[in-house]
Design an enzyme around this catalytic site. Structure first.
Site, PDB file in Angstrom:
ATOM      1  N   ASP A  95      -8.104  18.233  13.387  1.00  0.00           N
ATOM      2  CA  ASP A  95      -6.939  19.072  13.073  1.00  0.00           C
ATOM      3  C   ASP A  95      -6.318  19.618  14.371  1.00  0.00           C
ATOM      4  O   ASP A  95      -5.106  19.527  14.577  1.00  0.00           O
ATOM      5  CB  ASP A  95      -7.392  20.215  12.157  1.00  0.00           C
ATOM      6  N   LYS A 102      -2.593  18.809  16.369  1.00  0.00           N
ATOM      7  CA  LYS A 102      -1.692  19.880  16.818  1.00  0.00           C
ATOM      8  C   LYS A 102      -1.401  19.773  18.312  1.00  0.00           C
ATOM      9  O   LYS A 102      -0.256  19.940  18.731  1.00  0.00           O
ATOM     10  CB  LYS A 102      -2.300  21.239  16.466  1.00  0.00           C
TER      11      LYS A 102
HETATM   12  N1  HSE Z   1      -7.516  23.943   8.534  1.00  0.00           N
HETATM   13  C1  HSE Z   1      -6.528  24.504   9.407  1.00  0.00           C
HETATM   14  C2  HSE Z   1      -7.168  25.599  10.249  1.00  0.00           C
HETATM   15  C3  HSE Z   1      -5.388  25.023   8.583  1.00  0.00           C
HETATM   16  O1  HSE Z   1      -8.291  26.006   9.971  1.00  0.00           O
HETATM   17  O2  HSE Z   1      -6.555  26.047  11.221  1.00  0.00           O
HETATM   18  C4  HSE Z   1      -4.123  25.267   9.333  1.00  0.00           C
HETATM   19  O3  HSE Z   1      -3.631  24.131   9.961  1.00  0.00           O
END
Ligand code: HSE
Length: 403
Positions: free
Chosen positions: A196, A200
């Site tokens: 994740d 980003k």
């Molecule tokens: N799973 C992500 C986090 C959610 O914990 O930041 C937001 O992108």
């Protein structure tokens, strides 16, 4: 009256609907006329909701309705979300999203399609949830070359690390707590393995450097190997452990981009970022360091960023926002092998061996045969070589970058 649609009624999707209801008057003032959510697309049965009559299961209803000018894509994933986004843009509808996987994977293509059809594709919510970061980089900081971006980009892992640091909770238990509190997904892989955060930092690198950074090519390490011993050793060194997404521009215009846990000094502003909060430091060559801080996840925080993009799209219906990056053919991603870092090493063996192999800055007294070494700077490649050399003489229990 402007008519909008929402694709997906999960946490963020229901939040987008709620924001439009809750702030209807303010939104009408901003846009100059009321905005009505005409459809919500979801396959599940939400007929019991007060706005249950707005639900549709057939995407074509949205695609073929000329009244719909802007659509929120909050479905997630790169399957139906990708196809529906393309078709919305081709049908002349702007699309606003929180879907970082889709933006990181197909952003350049979707931005090109948006441009060809004179509409907007916007994704403020894809990085940092409710924290403004995309628009500041595109507008307020547009006159800068970006030297570095460094951030805590994932709330779930930051919550887990905070529990480990402050409450002495082991990784597995902290993960369970995160799941029970609704922060971590049932399948937490994307968060704890760093994927994740990787998506980003790729999006931020795309924006900063103008060409695609492929998440599959970016080095990505999560937090699953971090132990309470590492947390305690970091503390003794005046540091805390944080999962950072980092992009660093090199003189020739290439850039390192990667995700990895780091030991950072307690005085660093990023060290004070706790629980599910995110923070992103952007170093512009004119501004110097600028920090963005806030809730990086959560229903209404993320929904507010999606809704704000929808309002911006409506306001820029005739004069679309210029957002674009290349298809990756400039090959700007520099292999991480040559990135120089100081390293924290936890080694079970003789300190004399550690000192013989590593460029040691400091080494601790052994505790039950384990020494903690802080190295001078050496490249990722050299560190890997030294770690295998050291593994002949003992056991390398951990090796982590220091900032
Ligand atoms: N799973 C992500 C986090 C959610 O914990 O930041 C937001 O992108």
């Amino acid at each position: 009256m402007i008519k909008a649609a929402i694709m997906g009624h999960g946490t963020v999707g229901s939040g987008v609907y709620e924001v439009f209801e809750m702030n209807a008057e303010k939104i009408a003032r901003v846009v100059g006329e009321p905005v009505e959510v005409k459809y919500v697309l979801d396959l599940r049965d939400f007929s019991a909701l007060p706005y249950g009559h707005k639900f549709v299961t057939d995407f074509a209803v949205i695609e073929n309705d000329p009244e719909i000018s802007v659509v929120a894509e909050v479905m997630g994933g790169v399957g139906a979300a990708y196809q529906f986004t393309k078709r919305c843009l081709e049908a002349g509808k702007s699309v606003c999203t929180s879907n970082k996987e889709l933006v990181a994977t197909h952003g350049e293509e979707l931005l090109r399609i948006a441009e060809e059809h004179g509409v907007n594709y916007m994704f403020e919510a894809s990085v940092g949830g409710g924290i403004p970061i995309i628009r500041p980089m595109l507008q307020c900081l547009a006159a800068n070359e970006f030297n570095e971006i460094c951030g805590i980009l994932n709330g779930t892992t930051n919550y887990i690390l905070t529990q480990m640091i402050h409450n002495g909770v082991r990784f597995e238990d902290a993960l369970r707590q995160a799941q029970e509190s609704g922060y971590a997904e049932k399948d937490p892989t994307a968060d704890i393995e760093g994927h994740d955060a990787c998506r980003k930092i790729c999006i931020l690198s795309d924006l900063a450097f103008g060409d695609k950074f492929d998440p599959d090519a970016v080095s990505c390490e999560g937090i699953t190997k971090i132990t309470l011993e590492d947390v305690a050793n970091a503390d003794k060194l005046g540091c805390v452990i944080k999962l950072l997404g980092r992009a660093v521009r090199c003189e020739d215009g290439t850039a390192y981009a990667y995700v990895a846990p780091h030991l950072i000094h307690k005085e660093s502003p990023l060290a004070a970022v706790e629980d599910v909060f995110n923070a992103i430091m952007v170093d512009g060559n004119a501004t110097g360091e600028v920090m963005f801080y806030g809730k990086g996840a959560g229903k209404l925080a993320t929904a507010s960023a999606v809704a704000a993009d929808m309002l911006d799209s409506i306001e820029h219906a005739d004069h679309r926002r210029r957002i674009m990056w290349g298809d990756g053919s400039k090959n700007l991603l520099r292999p991480i092998d040559s990135l120089q870092s100081a390293w924290y090493v936890r080694f079970k063996g003789a300190s004399a061996d550690a000192e013989a192999v590593l460029p040691v800055e400091s080494v601790s007294e052994p505790v039950q045969g384990v020494v903690v070494v802080r190295t001078r700077k050496l490249s990722t490649n050299d560190m890997a070589k030294k770690a295998s050399e050291l593994a002949q003489k003992g056991q390398v229990l951990a090796a982590m970058r220091m900032l």
